[in-house]
Scaffold this active site. Structure first.
Site, PDB file in Angstrom:
ATOM      1  N   ASP A 104      -1.459   6.194   6.473  1.00 23.38           N
ATOM      2  CA  ASP A 104      -2.245   5.441   6.042  1.00 23.38           C
ATOM      3  C   ASP A 104      -2.723   4.005   7.221  1.00 23.38           C
ATOM      4  O   ASP A 104      -1.701   3.846   7.489  1.00 23.38           O
ATOM      5  CB  ASP A 104      -1.874   5.074   4.863  1.00 23.38           C
ATOM      6  N   TRP A 111       1.072  -1.447  -0.136  1.00 16.56           N
ATOM      7  CA  TRP A 111      -0.172   0.076  -0.031  1.00 16.56           C
ATOM      8  C   TRP A 111       0.317   1.429   0.132  1.00 16.56           C
ATOM      9  O   TRP A 111       0.523   2.097  -0.885  1.00 16.56           O
ATOM     10  CB  TRP A 111      -0.448  -0.204   1.283  1.00 16.56           C
ATOM     11  N   LYS A 138     -12.191  -1.595   7.122  1.00 11.68           N
ATOM     12  CA  LYS A 138     -11.864  -2.760   8.377  1.00 11.68           C
ATOM     13  C   LYS A 138     -12.462  -2.284   9.566  1.00 11.68           C
ATOM     14  O   LYS A 138     -13.023  -2.850  10.254  1.00 11.68           O
ATOM     15  CB  LYS A 138     -10.104  -2.831   8.099  1.00 11.68           C
TER      16      LYS A 138
HETATM   17  N1  PMP Z   1      -4.286   1.584   2.345  1.00 16.52           N
HETATM   18  C1  PMP Z   1      -4.480   0.542   3.320  1.00 16.52           C
HETATM   19  C2  PMP Z   1      -3.364   0.068   4.288  1.00 16.52           C
HETATM   20  C3  PMP Z   1      -5.585  -0.209   2.814  1.00 16.52           C
HETATM   21  O1  PMP Z   1      -5.185  -1.231   3.367  1.00 16.52           O
HETATM   22  C4  PMP Z   1      -6.283  -0.609   1.397  1.00 16.52           C
HETATM   23  C5  PMP Z   1      -6.802  -1.308   1.182  1.00 16.52           C
HETATM   24  N2  PMP Z   1      -6.899  -2.660   2.066  1.00 16.52           N
HETATM   25  C6  PMP Z   1      -6.541   0.674   1.281  1.00 16.52           C
HETATM   26  C7  PMP Z   1      -4.996   1.516   1.348  1.00 16.52           C
HETATM   27  C8  PMP Z   1      -6.732   1.027  -0.742  1.00 16.52           C
HETATM   28  O2  PMP Z   1      -8.120   1.091   0.251  1.00 16.52           O
HETATM   29  P1  PMP Z   1      -9.636   1.169  -0.887  1.00 16.52           P
HETATM   30  O3  PMP Z   1      -9.577   0.033  -1.443  1.00 16.52           O
HETATM   31  O4  PMP Z   1     -10.693   1.088  -0.362  1.00 16.52           O
HETATM   32  O5  PMP Z   1      -9.080   1.673  -1.858  1.00 16.52           O
END
Ligand code: PMP
Length: 360
Positions: free
Chosen positions: A172, A102, A196
């Site tokens: 994040d 991520w 989550k």
């Molecule tokens: N950052 C993290 C740490 C994530 O776990 C996720 C999704 N699992 C995201 C960003 C992206 O989120 P989204 O699918 O809502 O775009």
């Protein structure tokens, strides 16, 4: 009715009380004779829901008044673009730490708008660790520093808040927000997709220090502009009302659990039980550096990957779902978000031990 123990990484398990209340209120919310999905976002009842939800979050995280709380669409990935679009100001470089899928994706997205300086990366260690802060190479002109506090796919998590001077910290926290106490003032901006620990997909939480508003790049699309969202009190467009409602119920549930300090203790116990079981076994392996093991996403492999299919089949039969690891890393992943009950971890540990015995 038989509810599974759901280890899904997101969308993820919700507190049963939240689902029950949503079910009971589905046809008639707050005596309106309509569901929350069917009324205007400008209705006073919805405004009240928004106000209560924000206040509960402010109480839970002790958010100071000079921070704005925004609920906006676009998910975590939306933030990968919004952060550079809004925080570069007059600068052309931003610092990113690369500790997993991520944070790597966030850095790649930012490189559309600026030069990205990767201060350090643990890609070569297959993201099994977090580079020591003393090795990070910051750029003196960086507009901000971005990192992922918890990497959902690779199962690593910070055990401290980076101490940096003169550069705004952007975190994040999509997969660990509300799981432990934090000091909001350590950060310039915190963001988290909802699916989550906050609620369901479709809404994204942004907590931003007010002095960072008002400097979006001229090309910034309206819907990607924090300042416009702040001015419109998160009603810049028709918002995702049902996700907002579920968020409200989850925050109420969290308060009833005793708030973040008590959920933090339970989260620590849950993770310890599972890691202890993995470490004491000769079948299951977790490769993440012990100091940086995620309390939220426990990734593990079976020593012989030919056993994966049997393991998944047996776990499913015992009522455990959502365990298959991300396709990039393979193996298994048990996500232990706030709503995942401690007794389910106990049941899973018993299952793991039993499965190991039958394989011996
Ligand atoms: N950052 C993290 C740490 C994530 O776990 C996720 C999704 N699992 C995201 C960003 C992206 O989120 P989204 O699918 O809502 O775009």
């Amino acid at each position: 009715m038989n509810r599974s123990y759901n280890f899904s990484p997101g969308p993820a398990t919700l507190p049963e009380e939240v689902l029950q209340q949503a079910k009971e209120e589905l046809l008639d919310w707050r005596g309106l004779g309509a569901s929350v999905m069917e009324i205007s976002h400008h209705a006073p009842e919805f405004q009240q829901l928004m106000d209560e939800t924000e206040q509960n979050l402010r109480d839970l995280l002790n958010i100071p008044t000079n921070y704005k709380v925004l609920f906006i669409p676009g998910g975590g990935r939306g933030q990968f673009s919004m952060v550079p679009l809004n925080l570069l100001g007059g600068k052309v470089i931003a610092d990113y730490l690369d500790t997993g899928l991520w944070s790597d994706m966030a850095a790649k997205e930012a490189s559309r708008y600026c030069e990205v300086n990767r201060v350090a990366s643990s890609a070569e260690q297959k993201y099994c660790t977090i580079p020591e802060q003393s090795s990070w190479k910051h750029h003196p002109q960086a507009a901000y520093f971005h990192y992922a506090d918890n990497e959902t796919v690779h199962g690593n998590e910070f055990s401290y808040v980076p101490k940096l001077t003169n550069v705004p910290i952007v975190a994040d926290m999509s997969s660990n927000i509300l799981s432990r106490t934090i000091n909001v003032t350590d950060f310039a901006l915190i963001y988290a997709a909802a699916q989550k620990n906050i609620g369901i997909s479709g809404i994204t939480l942004v907590i931003i220090r007010e002095d960072l508003l008002g400097q979006a790049l001229p090309i910034t699309p309206m819907m990607f502009n924090y300042t416009l969202h702040a001015k419109a009190n998160s009603l810049l467009n028709t918002p995702p009302t049902f996700p907002w409602y579920i968020t409200g119920l989850v925050f109420q549930w969290l308060k009833k659990q005793g708030g973040i300090a008590s959920i933090e203790k339970i989260n620590a116990k849950k993770a310890k039980k599972l890691y202890d079981c993995i470490d004491s076994s000769s079948l299951y392996i977790n490769d993440v550096h012990p100091r940086y093991r995620s309390r939220m996403n426990v990734v593990f492999k079976l020593k012989d990957e030919n056993l994966d299919v049997r393991f998944l089949e047996a776990s499913r039969q015992s009522g455990f779902i959502g365990l298959k690891g991300h396709k990039l890393v393979g193996g298994m992943r048990a996500s232990l978000y706030n709503a995942f009950p401690e007794q389910a971890v106990d049941a899973f540990v018993t299952f793991l031990q039993h499965f190991e015995k039958t394989m011996a």
